[in-house]
Design a protein around this motif. Structure first.
Motif, PDB file in Angstrom:
ATOM      1  N   VAL A 181      11.073   4.927 -12.375  1.00 53.93           N
ATOM      2  CA  VAL A 181      10.769   4.083 -13.488  1.00 53.93           C
ATOM      3  C   VAL A 181       9.344   3.491 -13.199  1.00 53.93           C
ATOM      4  CG1 VAL A 181      11.606   2.166 -15.052  1.00 53.93           C
ATOM      5  CG2 VAL A 181      13.192   3.831 -13.884  1.00 53.93           C
ATOM      6  N   GLY A 182       8.981   3.143 -12.155  1.00 55.68           N
ATOM      7  CA  GLY A 182       7.622   2.646 -11.741  1.00 55.68           C
ATOM      8  C   GLY A 182       7.577   0.897 -11.750  1.00 55.68           C
ATOM      9  N   MET A 183       8.869   0.528 -11.688  1.00 51.34           N
ATOM     10  CA  MET A 183       8.760  -1.357 -11.626  1.00 51.34           C
ATOM     11  C   MET A 183       8.366  -1.642 -10.390  1.00 51.34           C
ATOM     12  SD  MET A 183       9.968  -2.089 -14.540  1.00 51.34           S
ATOM     13  CE  MET A 183      11.250  -1.798 -15.757  1.00 51.34           C
ATOM     14  N   GLY A 184       7.192  -2.339 -10.402  1.00 53.06           N
ATOM     15  CA  GLY A 184       6.606  -3.085  -9.294  1.00 53.06           C
ATOM     16  C   GLY A 184       5.346  -2.076  -8.752  1.00 53.06           C
ATOM     17  N   HIS A 185       5.072  -1.165  -9.478  1.00 51.82           N
ATOM     18  CA  HIS A 185       3.884  -0.557  -9.018  1.00 51.82           C
ATOM     19  C   HIS A 185       2.655  -0.851  -9.787  1.00 51.82           C
ATOM     20  CE1 HIS A 185       5.012   2.764  -6.196  1.00 51.82           C
ATOM     21  NE2 HIS A 185       6.224   2.881  -6.766  1.00 51.82           N
ATOM     22  N   PRO A 186       1.472  -0.469  -9.379  1.00 49.62           N
ATOM     23  CA  PRO A 186       0.287  -0.849 -10.290  1.00 49.62           C
ATOM     24  C   PRO A 186       0.272  -0.173 -11.580  1.00 49.62           C
ATOM     25  CG  PRO A 186      -0.501  -0.517  -8.129  1.00 49.62           C
ATOM     26  CD  PRO A 186       1.053   0.070  -7.963  1.00 49.62           C
ATOM     27  N   MET A 187      -0.184  -0.830 -12.549  1.00 46.83           N
ATOM     28  CA  MET A 187      -0.240  -0.450 -13.794  1.00 46.83           C
ATOM     29  C   MET A 187      -0.665   0.985 -14.125  1.00 46.83           C
ATOM     30  SD  MET A 187       1.778  -2.469 -15.524  1.00 46.83           S
ATOM     31  CE  MET A 187       1.490  -1.775 -17.264  1.00 46.83           C
ATOM     32  N   ASP A 188      -1.721   1.332 -12.963  1.00 43.65           N
ATOM     33  CA  ASP A 188      -2.305   3.030 -13.307  1.00 43.65           C
ATOM     34  C   ASP A 188      -1.426   3.879 -12.485  1.00 43.65           C
ATOM     35  OD1 ASP A 188      -2.594   2.149 -10.646  1.00 43.65           O
ATOM     36  OD2 ASP A 188      -4.944   2.448 -10.541  1.00 43.65           O
TER      37      ASP A 188
END
Length: 360
Positions: A181-188
């Motif tokens: 899901v990408g939570m905690g990853h950079p927005m790119d």
């Protein structure tokens, strides 16, 4: 009684053990685990029950299937291991079991499942005499039987909107939350679950299933996506810290287009903390999760379902209701012909024999 195996003891499997134990027509025959630390532990402990059930977890798949259990609740994840999950499920079907699972997205609308998924399952059914019913853990009933039931209460229906509103801070599945899901990853960073076409791959079957039930012709299925960054670093009980500036909330829609307009919509609003994207939809009482169906038409109808389990945990409550739908269908599937089923085939099942029955 129907001998039933629970395969997997994570968020879904814990609820499955409790659901099977509570069902008067089912007998928990075995619990399959992957983690060697769980082998030999009692199913009651793994299911979060206060009682020992006398069933010890095992990782010996061959031995469990060799005795031909009548049903399998496949609760292992299919998110990051879809090929392995399909292979496991086919093994159970070939052993003659009725299999219920949320793990295979492609079977939400079994009639339009891709041939590379559908054909080996049909072959297994023909060879082994088992069955398969798939319903989502998000939960499936919120994207099929509930909106369809409510739509029949209206005079006219313009739009059917199914919402899952979810705070991941209480969830205990770090790999999926951070990396899928990408939570905690950079927005790119582009997480797999949010990549173009993937939401349609996952939830498009439910759009097609609802359109089929409504007699509507779909022009197309489209996606919208919005992501927000955390304004401040937040800490979660189960997954540690998520830093400011990284992804903290996601809102997307999978839209069934009818006559050029989005008429059947599945919307997910997910956060890692309630402080992120406060202008987006939230649960009515500010809790950590809710499922909502909105029928835009005449009259306008809105139904919100909030379920809690394992204390006041609503993420666990969503899993429990998804599992309840699946487990409640087992006795019906056992009596039905071997086959591949979806939510329009399998009726809603009341809690026969469970009114007032207490958990052990």
């Amino acid at each position: 009684m129907i001998s039933t195996v629970v395969w997997g003891t994570g968020n879904v499997g814990r609820a499955a053990i409790r659901a099977v134990e509570a069902h008067p027509a089912l007998k928990l025959a075995a619990v399959l685990v992957h983690n060697p630390d769980k082998v030999g532990r009692d199913a009651g402990e793994l299911g979060g029950l206060d009682a020992q059930l006398g069933v010890r977890a095992t990782d010996d798949i061959d031995a469990v299937l060799a005795v031909s259990p009548r049903a399998v609740v496949y609760a292992a994840s299919g998110d990051i291991r879809p090929d392995d999950a399909l292979a496991d499920i086919i093994r159970a079907i070939e052993a003659g079991a009725v299999v219920v699972t949320p793990a295979l997205y492609g079977f939400y609308d079994q009639r339009t499942a891709p041939p590379e998924l559908r054909d080996p399952v049909l072959a297994a059914i023909a060879d082994g005499g088992g069955s398969l019913f798939v319903s989502g853990v998000d939960p499936g009933w919120g994207n099929d039987v509930l909106p369809l039931l409510i739509s029949g209460l209206g005079t006219t229906v313009d739009v059917i909107r199914c919402q899952e509103i979810f705070d991941y801070s209480t969830y205990d599945q770090e790999d999926s939350v951070r990396h899928l899901v990408g939570m905690g990853h950079p927005m790119d960073y582009e997480p797999l679950m949010l990549a173009p076409t993937i939401p349609t791959m996952v939830w498009g079957g439910q759009i097609r299933l609802m359109a089929r039930a409504l007699g509507a012709e779909l022009d197309d299925i489209r996606e919208t996506m919005d992501r927000r960054a955390l304004d401040a670093t937040v800490s979660t009980r189960t997954m540690g810290e998520f830093e400011a500036g990284t992804q903290g909330a996601v809102r997307f829609e999978v839209q069934g287009i009818v006559d050029g307009e989005p008429r059947i919509v599945i919307e997910h609003v997910t956060r890692i903390h309630s402080s992120c994207a406060p202008d987006w939809p939230t649960p009515p009482d500010g809790g950590d999760g809710a499922h909502r169906v909105i029928i835009e038409g005449r009259p306008r109808i809105e139904v919100t379902v909030e379920a809690s389990d394992e204390g006041a945990n609503r993420s666990a409550g969503g899993n429990a209701t998804a599992v309840g739908r699946l487990v409640s269908t087992i006795d019906w599937l056992v009596d039905a012909k071997p086959g591949l089923y979806d939510a329009l085939d399998v009726p809603l099942r009341p809690a026969v024999g469970r009114l007032g029955r207490r958990e052990r």
